[in-house]
Design a protein around this motif. Structure first.
Motif, PDB file in Angstrom:
ATOM      1  N   ARG A   1       0.858  -1.195  -0.251  1.00 16.79           N
ATOM      2  CA  ARG A   1       0.020  -0.046   0.130  1.00 16.79           C
ATOM      3  C   ARG A   1       0.863   1.135   0.082  1.00 16.79           C
ATOM      4  O   ARG A   1       1.973   1.262   0.566  1.00 16.79           O
ATOM      5  CB  ARG A   1      -0.888  -0.048   1.175  1.00 16.79           C
ATOM      6  N   LEU A   2       0.225   2.393  -0.787  1.00  9.32           N
ATOM      7  CA  LEU A   2       0.932   3.484  -0.588  1.00  9.32           C
ATOM      8  C   LEU A   2      -0.114   4.613   0.062  1.00  9.32           C
ATOM      9  O   LEU A   2      -1.285   4.536  -0.565  1.00  9.32           O
ATOM     10  CB  LEU A   2       1.143   4.073  -1.745  1.00  9.32           C
ATOM     11  N   TRP A   3       0.290   5.079   1.033  1.00 15.14           N
ATOM     12  CA  TRP A   3      -0.540   5.834   1.957  1.00 15.14           C
ATOM     13  C   TRP A   3      -0.500   7.323   1.717  1.00 15.14           C
ATOM     14  O   TRP A   3       0.574   7.820   1.381  1.00 15.14           O
ATOM     15  CB  TRP A   3      -0.245   5.619   3.374  1.00 15.14           C
ATOM     16  N   LEU A   4      -1.833   7.892   1.532  1.00 16.00           N
ATOM     17  CA  LEU A   4      -1.962   9.482   1.224  1.00 16.00           C
ATOM     18  C   LEU A   4      -2.668   9.947   2.118  1.00 16.00           C
ATOM     19  O   LEU A   4      -3.680   9.419   2.881  1.00 16.00           O
ATOM     20  CB  LEU A   4      -2.472   9.685  -0.132  1.00 16.00           C
ATOM     21  N   LEU A   5      -2.418  11.129   2.499  1.00 17.44           N
ATOM     22  CA  LEU A   5      -2.863  11.709   3.797  1.00 17.44           C
ATOM     23  C   LEU A   5      -3.293  13.358   3.266  1.00 17.44           C
ATOM     24  O   LEU A   5      -2.873  14.037   2.415  1.00 17.44           O
ATOM     25  CB  LEU A   5      -1.864  11.959   4.992  1.00 17.44           C
ATOM     26  N   ARG A   6      -4.578  13.856   4.081  1.00 15.66           N
ATOM     27  CA  ARG A   6      -4.901  15.170   3.903  1.00 15.66           C
ATOM     28  C   ARG A   6      -4.492  15.766   5.273  1.00 15.66           C
ATOM     29  O   ARG A   6      -4.672  15.387   6.296  1.00 15.66           O
ATOM     30  CB  ARG A   6      -6.415  15.124   3.798  1.00 15.66           C
ATOM     31  N   PRO A   7      -3.979  17.107   5.371  1.00 19.66           N
ATOM     32  CA  PRO A   7      -3.969  17.825   6.401  1.00 19.66           C
ATOM     33  C   PRO A   7      -5.318  17.968   7.283  1.00 19.66           C
ATOM     34  O   PRO A   7      -6.264  18.140   6.613  1.00 19.66           O
ATOM     35  CB  PRO A   7      -3.332  19.085   6.047  1.00 19.66           C
ATOM     36  N   VAL A   8      -5.089  18.089   8.576  1.00 19.24           N
ATOM     37  CA  VAL A   8      -6.178  18.109   9.602  1.00 19.24           C
ATOM     38  C   VAL A   8      -6.140  19.553  10.142  1.00 19.24           C
ATOM     39  O   VAL A   8      -4.896  19.908  10.426  1.00 19.24           O
ATOM     40  CB  VAL A   8      -6.714  17.083  10.390  1.00 19.24           C
ATOM     41  N   GLY A   9      -7.039  19.958  10.756  1.00 14.65           N
ATOM     42  CA  GLY A   9      -6.782  21.404  11.477  1.00 14.65           C
ATOM     43  C   GLY A   9      -6.556  22.411  10.865  1.00 14.65           C
ATOM     44  O   GLY A   9      -6.956  22.538   9.286  1.00 14.65           O
TER      45      GLY A   9
END
Length: 169
Positions: free
Chosen positions: A117-125
């Motif tokens: 898996r390649l993980w992708l994130l979105r910023p929070v806050g």
């Protein structure tokens, strides 16, 4: 907190199959997701746990169909490049790298992450990028005297701060 073991990859990833000779950040599906505000999770070992504790609504994954390359550069006596050779990393080297990550995660009391898996994130806050959020987490650790590394104390700090930023505290 989980690795979303039973989850499905982001729908954009389902349009592509097969191995690619591209590096992970060059895959078309990664670039498409970046346009939608997703960023690849950092690869540094100190952040190996990050997708596990990241708010589920702000994380996704795609199958890793990329190729990891080993690059050898030859230099002459003056430091000038005389040749460059690139070859795919052998499976044994890839498993060794994943083993290092698994060791770090086990040391933190976390289960191994699903392979491939390649993980992708979105910023929070209030943070516009994942990088700025990570800088905030490192600065917060420094303020509290916590080593910003793959330690249980840093994991707890990151988990608590992400929960607070996502309104889950």
């Amino acid at each position: 907190m989980s690795w979303d073991e039973d989850g499905t990859p982001h729908p954009l990833a389902q349009r592509r199959t097969g191995r690619s000779e591209l590096e992970p950040d060059r895959l078309p599906e990664v670039r498409e997701l970046e346009v939608l505000g997703w960023e690849p999770a950092p690869e540094e070992l100190r952040w190996a746990f990050l997708p596990y504790v990241w708010p589920p609504a702000a994380r996704t994954w795609i199958p890793d169909r990329s190729t990891h390359w080993a690059v050898e550069t030859s230099l002459d006596g003056h430091g000038h490049i005389t040749g460059v050779e690139a070859a795919p990393l052998p499976e044994a080297d890839l498993h060794e790298l994943e083993g290092e990550t698994g060791t770090v995660l086990a040391g933190l009391g976390l289960p191994p992450r699903p392979e491939g898996r390649l993980w992708l994130l979105r910023p929070v806050g209030p943070f516009p990028t994942v990088g700025e959020l990570l800088s905030h987490l490192v600065a917060l650790a420094a303020e509290r005297g916590v080593e910003a590394g793959a330690t249980a104390e840093f994991l707890a700090l990151v988990r608590a701060e992400l929960d607070a930023l996502a309104g889950r505290a």
